[in-house]
Scaffold this motif. Sequence first.
Motif, PDB file in Angstrom:
ATOM      1  N   LEU A 184       7.095   4.579  -6.029  1.00 54.66           N
ATOM      2  CA  LEU A 184       5.992   4.263  -5.123  1.00 54.66           C
ATOM      3  C   LEU A 184       5.324   2.955  -5.535  1.00 54.66           C
ATOM      4  O   LEU A 184       5.088   2.064  -4.712  1.00 54.66           O
ATOM      5  CB  LEU A 184       4.965   5.393  -5.121  1.00 54.66           C
ATOM      6  N   ILE A 185       5.022   2.864  -6.812  1.00 53.20           N
ATOM      7  CA  ILE A 185       4.317   1.692  -7.329  1.00 53.20           C
ATOM      8  C   ILE A 185       5.189   0.448  -7.245  1.00 53.20           C
ATOM      9  O   ILE A 185       4.729  -0.636  -6.854  1.00 53.20           O
ATOM     10  CB  ILE A 185       3.872   1.960  -8.779  1.00 53.20           C
TER      11      ILE A 185
ATOM     12  N   CYS B 283      -0.981   5.900  -8.488  1.00 52.70           N
ATOM     13  CA  CYS B 283      -1.195   4.660  -7.735  1.00 52.70           C
ATOM     14  C   CYS B 283      -2.521   4.013  -8.115  1.00 52.70           C
ATOM     15  O   CYS B 283      -2.604   2.795  -8.289  1.00 52.70           O
ATOM     16  CB  CYS B 283      -1.146   4.945  -6.237  1.00 52.70           C
TER      17      CYS B 283
ATOM     18  N   THR C 245       0.849  -1.191   0.000  1.00 51.48           N
ATOM     19  CA  THR C 245       0.000   0.000   0.000  1.00 51.48           C
ATOM     20  C   THR C 245       0.883   1.239   0.000  1.00 51.48           C
ATOM     21  O   THR C 245       2.073   1.177   0.310  1.00 51.48           O
ATOM     22  CB  THR C 245      -0.912   0.054   1.238  1.00 51.48           C
ATOM     23  N   VAL C 246       0.268   2.359  -0.333  1.00 53.56           N
ATOM     24  CA  VAL C 246       0.955   3.655  -0.291  1.00 53.56           C
ATOM     25  C   VAL C 246       0.148   4.595   0.598  1.00 53.56           C
ATOM     26  O   VAL C 246      -1.087   4.648   0.493  1.00 53.56           O
ATOM     27  CB  VAL C 246       1.103   4.264  -1.699  1.00 53.56           C
TER      28      VAL C 246
ATOM     29  N   GLU D 275       0.287  11.787  -7.506  1.00 51.18           N
ATOM     30  CA  GLU D 275       0.747  10.497  -6.990  1.00 51.18           C
ATOM     31  C   GLU D 275      -0.424   9.580  -6.657  1.00 51.18           C
ATOM     32  O   GLU D 275      -0.342   8.365  -6.852  1.00 51.18           O
ATOM     33  CB  GLU D 275       1.654  10.738  -5.782  1.00 51.18           C
TER      34      GLU D 275
ATOM     35  N   GLU E 104       6.821   8.574  -8.793  1.00 51.42           N
ATOM     36  CA  GLU E 104       5.582   7.796  -8.861  1.00 51.42           C
ATOM     37  C   GLU E 104       5.876   6.339  -9.200  1.00 51.42           C
ATOM     38  O   GLU E 104       5.256   5.420  -8.631  1.00 51.42           O
ATOM     39  CB  GLU E 104       4.653   8.423  -9.900  1.00 51.42           C
TER      40      GLU E 104
ATOM     41  N   VAL F  52      -4.125   3.346  -1.982  1.00 50.78           N
ATOM     42  CA  VAL F  52      -3.463   4.544  -1.477  1.00 50.78           C
ATOM     43  C   VAL F  52      -4.402   5.297  -0.548  1.00 50.78           C
ATOM     44  O   VAL F  52      -5.605   5.383  -0.795  1.00 50.78           O
ATOM     45  CB  VAL F  52      -2.997   5.459  -2.648  1.00 50.78           C
TER      46      VAL F  52
ATOM     47  N   VAL G 123      -2.741   0.184  -7.088  1.00 51.81           N
ATOM     48  CA  VAL G 123      -2.121   0.161  -5.762  1.00 51.81           C
ATOM     49  C   VAL G 123      -3.003   0.927  -4.781  1.00 51.81           C
ATOM     50  O   VAL G 123      -3.315   2.098  -5.016  1.00 51.81           O
ATOM     51  CB  VAL G 123      -0.717   0.800  -5.802  1.00 51.81           C
TER      52      VAL G 123
ATOM     53  N   ALA H 210       5.443  -0.785  -3.605  1.00 50.18           N
ATOM     54  CA  ALA H 210       4.148  -1.299  -3.148  1.00 50.18           C
ATOM     55  C   ALA H 210       3.846  -2.649  -3.791  1.00 50.18           C
ATOM     56  O   ALA H 210       3.352  -3.567  -3.126  1.00 50.18           O
ATOM     57  CB  ALA H 210       3.042  -0.294  -3.463  1.00 50.18           C
ATOM     58  N   ARG H 211       4.142  -2.791  -5.061  1.00 54.18           N
ATOM     59  CA  ARG H 211       3.896  -4.067  -5.739  1.00 54.18           C
ATOM     60  C   ARG H 211       4.772  -5.181  -5.188  1.00 54.18           C
ATOM     61  O   ARG H 211       4.444  -6.366  -5.321  1.00 54.18           O
ATOM     62  CB  ARG H 211       4.116  -3.899  -7.235  1.00 54.18           C
TER      63      ARG H 211
ATOM     64  N   ARG I 121       4.827   8.115   1.556  1.00 54.93           N
ATOM     65  CA  ARG I 121       5.353   9.274   0.811  1.00 54.93           C
ATOM     66  C   ARG I 121       5.207  10.468   1.734  1.00 54.93           C
ATOM     67  O   ARG I 121       4.103  10.997   1.930  1.00 54.93           O
ATOM     68  CB  ARG I 121       4.534   9.455  -0.482  1.00 54.93           C
TER      69      ARG I 121
END
Length: 340
Positions: free
Chosen positions: A161-162, A192, A92-93, A188, A158, A199, A197, A165-166, A173
């Motif tokens: 982040l992905i 996601c 997760t973000v 962002e 970005e 967020v 993802v 998370a993956r 962030r």
Amino acid sequence: MWADLELDGLDVLVVGSAQGTRRVRARVEHAGGRVMLVGAAQALELLSASDRAVGLVVWVEGPESARAEGRALARIRRLPVTCAPAATTTGTVTLVGGGPGRTDLLTLAGQAALADADVVLFDRLGPQESLADLAPGARLIDVGKAPGHHPIPQPEIEAMLIEHARAGAHVVRLKGGDPFVFGRGSEEVRACARAGVPVTVVPGVSSAIAVPGAAGIPVTHRGLSRSLTIVSGHVPFEPQEYAHLHGVGGTLVILMGVNTLIQVCTGLLRAGMPPDVPLALVERGFLPGQRTTVTTVAEVVRRGGMQHATSPAVVVIGAVVALAESSVWEDLARTVEGAA
């Protein structure tokens, strides 16, 4: 609990799988402990043996019956036992607004997100001084931008982040101020969401309001200002935009406006703003070295800008600036500066 834990030299029995305990193990190691990763059955064997020195038991995974038996054995040996949730395989973000930069202005929700983070991507204006303790065991990645210097482009941030998370990580962030006030947080979130993802967003204290307050300037005040306009000064405005900004009245707050301040003031004067309208420049709000310079819009133009002004800084234009020079507000500003 992990931020204040001291486990220097202690053997810590962590019960669970490598995947499920990864977050707990990182925090134990950050606190100075030595991790003994075992399954539930092996944990019961070790707790039954009187010759094995263990300082703490952290039960993450395993049958509830084994956990209860482990608690009973630990109680006999007078060992502290705690439980921790297993790390999930779904990443997760969380976008966290860090406020003006002082750690104690970070919200409780922001602190909780950091404490649970596997990876933290942070900006230069967010709270950094205690970041290693706020996010113990997390991987800290500096993606901060400075005026005119963007070492990591936004699309790459970005993508990072992905990617994390993956891989199953909880990615925080961490931004200065609020993520949705000139923080590109919405970009962002969209990136996601498009990548599938999950967020969430934790709001932060915006420097547009908090930093003027640190200098004793309320952005609204009965009888002086009943409106607030917040703009980015990163790029000068078009002539018609200056007319609109002046026409609204009230208080004008400019973020990222140090390098364009003389152009902005010139544009406001041309649009009809009276030359004696007060202007304040607050540098490094809530941080060591906070400095407030009070002048007028016309004086900024006459001087050719604000000499030696540096970012981060917040510009306030309007009648409320005059309140900073009254004794009660001067006392408030000194109190805030002393706490920085």
